[in-house]
Design a protein around this motif. Sequence first.
Motif, PDB file in Angstrom:
ATOM      1  N   MET A 197      35.235  37.162  45.340  1.00 13.64           N
ATOM      2  CA  MET A 197      35.808  38.078  44.348  1.00 13.64           C
ATOM      3  C   MET A 197      37.228  37.635  44.017  1.00 13.64           C
ATOM      4  N   PRO A 198      37.580  37.496  42.718  1.00 10.48           N
ATOM      5  CA  PRO A 198      38.932  37.071  42.353  1.00 10.48           C
ATOM      6  C   PRO A 198      39.971  38.101  42.763  1.00 10.48           C
ATOM      7  N   ALA A 199      41.187  37.618  43.034  1.00 12.60           N
ATOM      8  CA  ALA A 199      42.274  38.515  43.417  1.00 12.60           C
ATOM      9  C   ALA A 199      42.640  39.420  42.250  1.00 12.60           C
ATOM     10  N   PRO A 200      43.068  40.670  42.533  1.00  8.55           N
ATOM     11  CA  PRO A 200      43.490  41.576  41.452  1.00  8.55           C
ATOM     12  C   PRO A 200      44.643  40.978  40.656  1.00  8.55           C
ATOM     13  N   LEU A 201      44.677  41.289  39.383  1.00  4.31           N
ATOM     14  CA  LEU A 201      45.742  40.766  38.529  1.00  4.31           C
ATOM     15  C   LEU A 201      47.060  41.462  38.853  1.00  4.31           C
ATOM     16  N   PRO A 202      48.172  40.726  38.856  1.00 10.16           N
ATOM     17  CA  PRO A 202      49.477  41.376  39.038  1.00 10.16           C
ATOM     18  C   PRO A 202      49.776  42.291  37.862  1.00 10.16           C
ATOM     19  N   LEU A 203      50.445  43.405  38.152  1.00  6.84           N
ATOM     20  CA  LEU A 203      50.701  44.413  37.127  1.00  6.84           C
ATOM     21  C   LEU A 203      52.168  44.412  36.703  1.00  6.84           C
ATOM     22  N   ALA A 204      52.396  44.699  35.425  1.00  4.87           N
ATOM     23  CA  ALA A 204      53.746  44.866  34.908  1.00  4.87           C
ATOM     24  C   ALA A 204      54.247  46.273  35.256  1.00  4.87           C
ATOM     25  N   SER A 205      55.468  46.587  34.872  1.00  8.29           N
ATOM     26  CA  SER A 205      56.059  47.878  35.221  1.00  8.29           C
ATOM     27  C   SER A 205      55.335  49.049  34.562  1.00  8.29           C
ATOM     28  N   ASP A 206      54.614  48.787  33.451  1.00  7.63           N
ATOM     29  CA  ASP A 206      53.880  49.859  32.781  1.00  7.63           C
ATOM     30  C   ASP A 206      52.481  50.061  33.356  1.00  7.63           C
ATOM     31  N   GLY A 207      52.131  49.283  34.400  1.00  8.69           N
ATOM     32  CA  GLY A 207      50.835  49.433  35.044  1.00  8.69           C
ATOM     33  C   GLY A 207      49.736  48.558  34.469  1.00  8.69           C
ATOM     34  N   TYR A 208      50.004  47.887  33.351  1.00  6.55           N
ATOM     35  CA  TYR A 208      49.021  46.992  32.753  1.00  6.55           C
ATOM     36  C   TYR A 208      49.165  45.583  33.329  1.00  6.55           C
ATOM     37  N   PRO A 209      48.102  44.779  33.279  1.00  6.90           N
ATOM     38  CA  PRO A 209      48.195  43.409  33.804  1.00  6.90           C
ATOM     39  C   PRO A 209      49.327  42.627  33.149  1.00  6.90           C
ATOM     40  N   LEU A 210      50.027  41.881  33.969  1.00  8.41           N
ATOM     41  CA  LEU A 210      51.169  41.102  33.526  1.00  8.41           C
ATOM     42  C   LEU A 210      50.673  39.834  32.827  1.00  8.41           C
ATOM     43  N   ALA A 211      51.125  39.606  31.596  1.00  4.86           N
ATOM     44  CA  ALA A 211      50.730  38.414  30.848  1.00  4.86           C
ATOM     45  C   ALA A 211      51.761  37.315  31.062  1.00  4.86           C
ATOM     46  N   GLY A 212      51.306  36.180  31.586  1.00  6.96           N
ATOM     47  CA  GLY A 212      52.206  35.047  31.756  1.00  6.96           C
ATOM     48  C   GLY A 212      52.429  34.293  30.466  1.00  6.96           C
ATOM     49  N   GLY A 213      51.455  34.368  29.558  1.00  5.98           N
ATOM     50  CA  GLY A 213      51.560  33.682  28.281  1.00  5.98           C
ATOM     51  C   GLY A 213      50.595  34.270  27.279  1.00  5.98           C
ATOM     52  N   VAL A 214      50.891  34.077  26.012  1.00  8.50           N
ATOM     53  CA  VAL A 214      50.049  34.551  24.908  1.00  8.50           C
ATOM     54  C   VAL A 214      49.831  33.382  23.960  1.00  8.50           C
ATOM     55  N   GLU A 215      48.580  33.188  23.551  1.00 12.22           N
ATOM     56  CA  GLU A 215      48.277  32.097  22.633  1.00 12.22           C
ATOM     57  C   GLU A 215      47.025  32.417  21.832  1.00 12.22           C
ATOM     58  N   ARG A 216      46.722  31.582  20.860  1.00 14.10           N
ATOM     59  CA  ARG A 216      45.475  31.650  20.110  1.00 14.10           C
ATOM     60  C   ARG A 216      44.725  30.355  20.413  1.00 14.10           C
ATOM     61  N   ARG A 217      43.547  30.478  21.035  1.00 15.79           N
ATOM     62  CA  ARG A 217      42.742  29.291  21.316  1.00 15.79           C
ATOM     63  C   ARG A 217      41.295  29.685  21.564  1.00 15.79           C
ATOM     64  N   GLU A 218      40.405  28.723  21.488  1.00 14.06           N
ATOM     65  CA  GLU A 218      38.987  28.970  21.698  1.00 14.06           C
ATOM     66  C   GLU A 218      38.708  29.191  23.186  1.00 14.06           C
ATOM     67  N   VAL A 219      37.759  30.068  23.466  1.00 11.03           N
ATOM     68  CA  VAL A 219      37.307  30.311  24.837  1.00 11.03           C
ATOM     69  C   VAL A 219      35.783  30.409  24.827  1.00 11.03           C
ATOM     70  N   SER A 220      35.168  30.139  25.970  1.00 11.07           N
ATOM     71  CA  SER A 220      33.722  30.241  26.069  1.00 11.07           C
ATOM     72  C   SER A 220      33.309  31.693  26.281  1.00 11.07           C
ATOM     73  N   GLU A 221      32.007  31.949  26.089  1.00 10.24           N
ATOM     74  CA  GLU A 221      31.478  33.291  26.340  1.00 10.24           C
ATOM     75  C   GLU A 221      31.713  33.693  27.798  1.00 10.24           C
ATOM     76  N   ALA A 222      31.425  32.782  28.729  1.00 11.82           N
ATOM     77  CA  ALA A 222      31.593  33.093  30.151  1.00 11.82           C
ATOM     78  C   ALA A 222      33.056  33.376  30.483  1.00 11.82           C
ATOM     79  N   GLU A 223      33.958  32.593  29.899  1.00  8.20           N
ATOM     80  CA  GLU A 223      35.392  32.783  30.133  1.00  8.20           C
ATOM     81  C   GLU A 223      35.848  34.139  29.596  1.00  8.20           C
ATOM     82  N   SER A 224      35.324  34.502  28.437  1.00  6.34           N
ATOM     83  CA  SER A 224      35.672  35.780  27.827  1.00  6.34           C
ATOM     84  C   SER A 224      35.194  36.942  28.690  1.00  6.34           C
ATOM     85  N   VAL A 225      33.955  36.872  29.173  1.00  9.05           N
ATOM     86  CA  VAL A 225      33.396  37.937  30.015  1.00  9.05           C
ATOM     87  C   VAL A 225      34.195  38.068  31.307  1.00  9.05           C
TER      88      VAL A 225
END
Length: 278
Positions: free
Chosen positions: A1-29
């Motif tokens: 089981m993957p480790a839980p995502l680190p959370l930001a101060s607002d309680g939502y998962p912390l994003a290390g980066g934002v981009e626009r790129r293609e992803v696979s169906e499995a990666e998206s799920v």
Amino acid sequence: MPAPLPLASDGYPLAGGVERREVSEAESVRANRGWWDAAAPAYLAEHGADLGDADFLWGPEGLREADARLLGDVAGRRVLEVGCGSAPCARWLTAAGAQVVALDLSAGMLARARELNASTGLSPTLLQADIGALPLADHSVDLACSAFGGLPFVADVRGALAEVARVLRPGGRFVASVNHPLRWPFPDSPDPADLTVVGSYFDRTPYVETDGAGTVVYVEHHRTVGDWVRDVVAAGFVLADLVEPEWTPGRTETWGQWSPARGALVPGTLVLVCDLPR
């Protein structure tokens, strides 16, 4: 089981980066299952009161199924909800007399759904599953719905729509609300002053958030209105209506980029009303 995502101060998962790129169906799920598991407490703390314990809200504008009646009379009907979250819509449908199967990708969301089933005494069947592989027999439900549920997060949406068509009985209806495609060229801001085009409406490259190591942790997929129409038709449906809800008078809720001021100018939600021929 993957480790839980680190959370930001607002309680939502912390994003290390934002981009626009293609992803696979499995990666998206994988990414969206982990993100919603981690985000469930913060999301429901922020929006749970607006969603209600047993209410059917089609989108941030405040359109409710009790008023819109897009599904018609649900009493005695077998209904599938896709992307149920904490399942307020499924409980509303149950209270209206439907036999409901509600599924979601996120165990975190379904944990809260089970708690609310117990506290309300309304108990639709809950399943953890992917819309791309519905654990239901062919032609086994009368109606299906998705209120801002799975579709914006699915890479192969045409395959997902075909799965919904597979489990619907001939003559059945599927109604789904999604982010309005017009939101994509504009900044994610509720302020009408920010309605300045910053990207191409025609750029279908997914929106992706990554962690510090560059692993994809959140994905959202953009489709134009024409894309949605073509995908619905390709899955075997007849498109009965496209609903663009206007802001409900007196509603003051601000939800991400959705707000009364912005909602008075541009649509934020698209509702696809799809009928399966007999």
